[in-house]
Design a protein around this motif. Structure first.
Motif, PDB file in Angstrom:
ATOM      1  N   THR A 227       0.822  -1.220   0.000  1.00  0.00           N
ATOM      2  CA  THR A 227       0.000   0.000   0.000  1.00  0.00           C
ATOM      3  C   THR A 227       0.856   1.271   0.000  1.00  0.00           C
ATOM      4  O   THR A 227       0.416   2.300  -0.504  1.00  0.00           O
ATOM      5  CB  THR A 227      -0.938   0.026   1.224  1.00  0.00           C
ATOM      6  OG1 THR A 227      -0.170  -0.315   2.371  1.00  0.00           O
ATOM      7  CG2 THR A 227      -2.076  -0.970   1.056  1.00  0.00           C
ATOM      8  N   ASP A 228       2.057   1.215   0.545  1.00  0.00           N
ATOM      9  CA  ASP A 228       2.921   2.401   0.522  1.00  0.00           C
ATOM     10  C   ASP A 228       3.148   2.820  -0.937  1.00  0.00           C
ATOM     11  O   ASP A 228       3.570   2.001  -1.759  1.00  0.00           O
ATOM     12  CB  ASP A 228       4.267   2.058   1.180  1.00  0.00           C
ATOM     13  CG  ASP A 228       5.248   3.211   1.078  1.00  0.00           C
ATOM     14  OD1 ASP A 228       5.252   4.054   1.976  1.00  0.00           O
ATOM     15  OD2 ASP A 228       5.987   3.282   0.057  1.00  0.00           O
ATOM     16  N   PRO A 229       2.844   4.100  -1.275  1.00  0.00           N
ATOM     17  CA  PRO A 229       2.879   4.499  -2.696  1.00  0.00           C
ATOM     18  C   PRO A 229       4.235   4.258  -3.364  1.00  0.00           C
ATOM     19  O   PRO A 229       4.296   3.826  -4.517  1.00  0.00           O
ATOM     20  CB  PRO A 229       2.540   5.996  -2.652  1.00  0.00           C
ATOM     21  CG  PRO A 229       1.812   6.185  -1.371  1.00  0.00           C
ATOM     22  CD  PRO A 229       2.366   5.183  -0.395  1.00  0.00           C
ATOM     23  N   TRP A 230       5.320   4.550  -2.667  1.00  0.00           N
ATOM     24  CA  TRP A 230       6.634   4.391  -3.297  1.00  0.00           C
ATOM     25  C   TRP A 230       6.953   2.903  -3.515  1.00  0.00           C
ATOM     26  O   TRP A 230       7.373   2.493  -4.608  1.00  0.00           O
ATOM     27  CB  TRP A 230       7.726   5.058  -2.453  1.00  0.00           C
ATOM     28  CG  TRP A 230       9.089   4.807  -3.045  1.00  0.00           C
ATOM     29  CD1 TRP A 230      10.012   3.891  -2.631  1.00  0.00           C
ATOM     30  CD2 TRP A 230       9.643   5.437  -4.207  1.00  0.00           C
ATOM     31  NE1 TRP A 230      11.109   3.896  -3.458  1.00  0.00           N
ATOM     32  CE2 TRP A 230      10.912   4.860  -4.431  1.00  0.00           C
ATOM     33  CE3 TRP A 230       9.184   6.436  -5.081  1.00  0.00           C
ATOM     34  CZ2 TRP A 230      11.742   5.241  -5.488  1.00  0.00           C
ATOM     35  CZ3 TRP A 230      10.027   6.830  -6.133  1.00  0.00           C
ATOM     36  CH2 TRP A 230      11.272   6.226  -6.328  1.00  0.00           C
TER      37      TRP A 230
ATOM     38  N   VAL B  86       7.297  -2.003  -7.041  1.00  0.00           N
ATOM     39  CA  VAL B  86       6.797  -3.318  -7.482  1.00  0.00           C
ATOM     40  C   VAL B  86       6.302  -3.216  -8.922  1.00  0.00           C
ATOM     41  O   VAL B  86       6.631  -4.036  -9.790  1.00  0.00           O
ATOM     42  CB  VAL B  86       5.672  -3.809  -6.539  1.00  0.00           C
ATOM     43  CG1 VAL B  86       4.940  -5.005  -7.135  1.00  0.00           C
ATOM     44  CG2 VAL B  86       6.240  -4.146  -5.164  1.00  0.00           C
ATOM     45  N   GLN B  87       5.497  -2.178  -9.183  1.00  0.00           N
ATOM     46  CA  GLN B  87       4.914  -2.033 -10.529  1.00  0.00           C
ATOM     47  C   GLN B  87       5.986  -1.754 -11.576  1.00  0.00           C
ATOM     48  O   GLN B  87       5.866  -2.181 -12.732  1.00  0.00           O
ATOM     49  CB  GLN B  87       3.854  -0.922 -10.521  1.00  0.00           C
ATOM     50  CG  GLN B  87       2.608  -1.366  -9.774  1.00  0.00           C
ATOM     51  CD  GLN B  87       1.587  -0.265  -9.588  1.00  0.00           C
ATOM     52  OE1 GLN B  87       1.942   0.889  -9.352  1.00  0.00           O
ATOM     53  NE2 GLN B  87       0.318  -0.604  -9.691  1.00  0.00           N
ATOM     54  N   ARG B  88       7.043  -1.059 -11.186  1.00  0.00           N
ATOM     55  CA  ARG B  88       8.136  -0.800 -12.133  1.00  0.00           C
ATOM     56  C   ARG B  88       8.721  -2.121 -12.638  1.00  0.00           C
ATOM     57  O   ARG B  88       8.926  -2.319 -13.837  1.00  0.00           O
ATOM     58  CB  ARG B  88       9.214   0.053 -11.472  1.00  0.00           C
ATOM     59  CG  ARG B  88      10.481   0.148 -12.289  1.00  0.00           C
ATOM     60  CD  ARG B  88      11.348   1.299 -11.886  1.00  0.00           C
ATOM     61  NE  ARG B  88      11.777   1.257 -10.493  1.00  0.00           N
ATOM     62  CZ  ARG B  88      12.497   2.215  -9.920  1.00  0.00           C
ATOM     63  NH1 ARG B  88      12.855   3.281 -10.613  1.00  0.00           N
ATOM     64  NH2 ARG B  88      12.859   2.118  -8.665  1.00  0.00           N
TER      65      ARG B  88
ATOM     66  N   ARG C 237      18.857  -1.671  -4.461  1.00  0.00           N
ATOM     67  CA  ARG C 237      18.194  -0.780  -3.504  1.00  0.00           C
ATOM     68  C   ARG C 237      16.901  -1.342  -2.935  1.00  0.00           C
ATOM     69  O   ARG C 237      16.555  -1.064  -1.797  1.00  0.00           O
ATOM     70  CB  ARG C 237      17.913   0.580  -4.161  1.00  0.00           C
ATOM     71  CG  ARG C 237      19.167   1.413  -4.358  1.00  0.00           C
ATOM     72  CD  ARG C 237      18.863   2.755  -4.991  1.00  0.00           C
ATOM     73  NE  ARG C 237      18.393   2.630  -6.367  1.00  0.00           N
ATOM     74  CZ  ARG C 237      19.197   2.461  -7.410  1.00  0.00           C
ATOM     75  NH1 ARG C 237      20.491   2.397  -7.230  1.00  0.00           N
ATOM     76  NH2 ARG C 237      18.701   2.354  -8.626  1.00  0.00           N
ATOM     77  N   CYS C 238      16.149  -2.142  -3.732  1.00  0.00           N
ATOM     78  CA  CYS C 238      14.804  -2.506  -3.231  1.00  0.00           C
ATOM     79  C   CYS C 238      14.671  -3.965  -2.782  1.00  0.00           C
ATOM     80  O   CYS C 238      13.690  -4.311  -2.127  1.00  0.00           O
ATOM     81  CB  CYS C 238      13.726  -2.162  -4.259  1.00  0.00           C
ATOM     82  SG  CYS C 238      13.785  -3.169  -5.757  1.00  0.00           S
TER      83      CYS C 238
ATOM     84  N   VAL D 154      11.173  -7.067  -3.973  1.00  0.00           N
ATOM     85  CA  VAL D 154      10.946  -5.804  -3.253  1.00  0.00           C
ATOM     86  C   VAL D 154      10.646  -6.168  -1.805  1.00  0.00           C
ATOM     87  O   VAL D 154       9.540  -6.611  -1.483  1.00  0.00           O
ATOM     88  CB  VAL D 154       9.783  -4.995  -3.882  1.00  0.00           C
ATOM     89  CG1 VAL D 154       9.568  -3.694  -3.118  1.00  0.00           C
ATOM     90  CG2 VAL D 154      10.056  -4.701  -5.362  1.00  0.00           C
ATOM     91  N   GLY D 155      11.628  -5.998  -0.964  1.00  0.00           N
ATOM     92  CA  GLY D 155      11.442  -6.305   0.458  1.00  0.00           C
ATOM     93  C   GLY D 155      11.462  -7.790   0.753  1.00  0.00           C
ATOM     94  O   GLY D 155      11.922  -8.611  -0.054  1.00  0.00           O
ATOM     95  N   ASP D 156      10.892  -8.125   1.913  1.00  0.00           N
ATOM     96  CA  ASP D 156      11.006  -9.501   2.418  1.00  0.00           C
ATOM     97  C   ASP D 156       9.741 -10.330   2.225  1.00  0.00           C
ATOM     98  O   ASP D 156       9.641 -11.427   2.779  1.00  0.00           O
ATOM     99  CB  ASP D 156      11.382  -9.453   3.911  1.00  0.00           C
ATOM    100  CG  ASP D 156      12.808  -8.965   4.099  1.00  0.00           C
ATOM    101  OD1 ASP D 156      13.671  -9.327   3.266  1.00  0.00           O
ATOM    102  OD2 ASP D 156      13.054  -8.197   5.058  1.00  0.00           O
ATOM    103  N   SER D 157       8.764  -9.779   1.527  1.00  0.00           N
ATOM    104  CA  SER D 157       7.551 -10.550   1.235  1.00  0.00           C
ATOM    105  C   SER D 157       7.426 -10.707  -0.275  1.00  0.00           C
ATOM    106  O   SER D 157       7.865  -9.838  -1.036  1.00  0.00           O
ATOM    107  CB  SER D 157       6.292  -9.826   1.732  1.00  0.00           C
ATOM    108  OG  SER D 157       6.420  -9.505   3.081  1.00  0.00           O
TER     109      SER D 157
END
Ligand SMILES: N[C@@H](CCC(=O)N[C@@H](CS)C(=O)NCC(=O)O)C(=O)O
Length: 239
Positions: free
Chosen positions: A96-99, A104-106, A161-162, A168-171
């Motif tokens: 949900t966090d916009p950035w 993710v969408q990128r 970076r992500c 993107v992150g740990d999930s």
């Protein structure tokens, strides 16, 4: 496979969306053509197994709604299914966090728009046979290798970076659902993931440890994308 990975990773109850295997035929170039499955109610209703009766693009996936409407393109199909579900903050594949959501969408867009279409084997076979492109093994054609390497290189850079455990992150996110089939294609092209894209390779190994993802890969013939053209027919066509 993007949609199937989404369904499994999101934990959507089996039967909410029925998965129907298409039929397959081979054309004169050795290209596999998806057809509507024999004896499916929709095939019988339409009186043809020509997939373009459901999707003018002739591609899968296609989502059939109970009221007869049809949606195509993996991204909008996932979006449509997600919009029918109660929010579940524990299993969110699109943060949900916009950035972070945009990150993710990128990756989804890099795969769907900038990578997959250019390394698509039907397109490569047609370009060799009809538009004078240099002839080579379709799975390791220089055009295919170029686009996979170019875009995986960009993703590797972004991952510095992500990425966490996953892209993107740990999930697990939709970025991973889009990456997995493209990585299988890179493995079919014999790209050496660990040496060329080490962060992507680590993410891939972590993804392979996720039971839902492993189950989808097992159902689809394994970790490496199976050959998706008729090599003998291609030889005849390609001369
Ligand atoms: N952008 C489309 C791509 C769909 C696509 O290329 N599907 C492949 C199967 S994985 C296909 O139907 N290929 C047949 C063809 O290219 O004619 C999506 O995301 O749904």
């Amino acid at each position: 496979m993007r949609v199937t990975l989404y369904l499994r990773c999101r934990g959507i109850a089996p039967g909410t969306v029925d998965l129907v295997s298409t039929g397959l035929k081979t054309d004169h170039r050795g290209i596999l053509v998806f057809t509507l499955p024999d004896n499916h109610p929709e095939t019988l209703r339409l009186g043809t197994n020509d997939l373009t009766a459901l999707n003018p693009e002739g591609r899968v996936p296609i989502l059939l709604l109970p009221d007869g409407r049809k949606m195509t393109q993996s991204g909008p199909i996932i979006d449509l299914i997600e919009s029918t579900l109660a929010p579940d903050d524990d299993i969110t594949l699109l943060p949900t966090d916009p950035w972070i959501r945009a990150e993710v969408q990128r990756i989804m867009w890099i795969i769907a728009a900038d990578t997959q279409p250019y390394q698509n084997i039907p397109f490569i076979i047609q370009a060799m046979g009809e538009w004078g492109m240099v002839k080579d093994n379709p799975t390791r054609h220089p055009l295919r290798l170029h686009f996979i390497r170019r875009e995986f290189g960009a993703i590797e850079n972004l991952l510095t970076r992500c990425a966490g455990k996953f892209a993107v992150g740990d999930s697990v996110t939709l970025a991973d659902c889009f990456l997995v089939p493209q990585i299988r294609n890179a493995l079919l092209a014999e790209i050496d993931l660990p040496s060329e894209f080490p962060i992507l390779s680590t993410v891939w190994n972590n993804l392979l440890d996720v039971p839902a993802i492993r189950a989808v890969l097992d159902d689809a013939g394994g970790i490496v994308q199976p050959l998706v053209y008729d090599a003998e027919q291609f030889e005849v066509y390609n001369g």
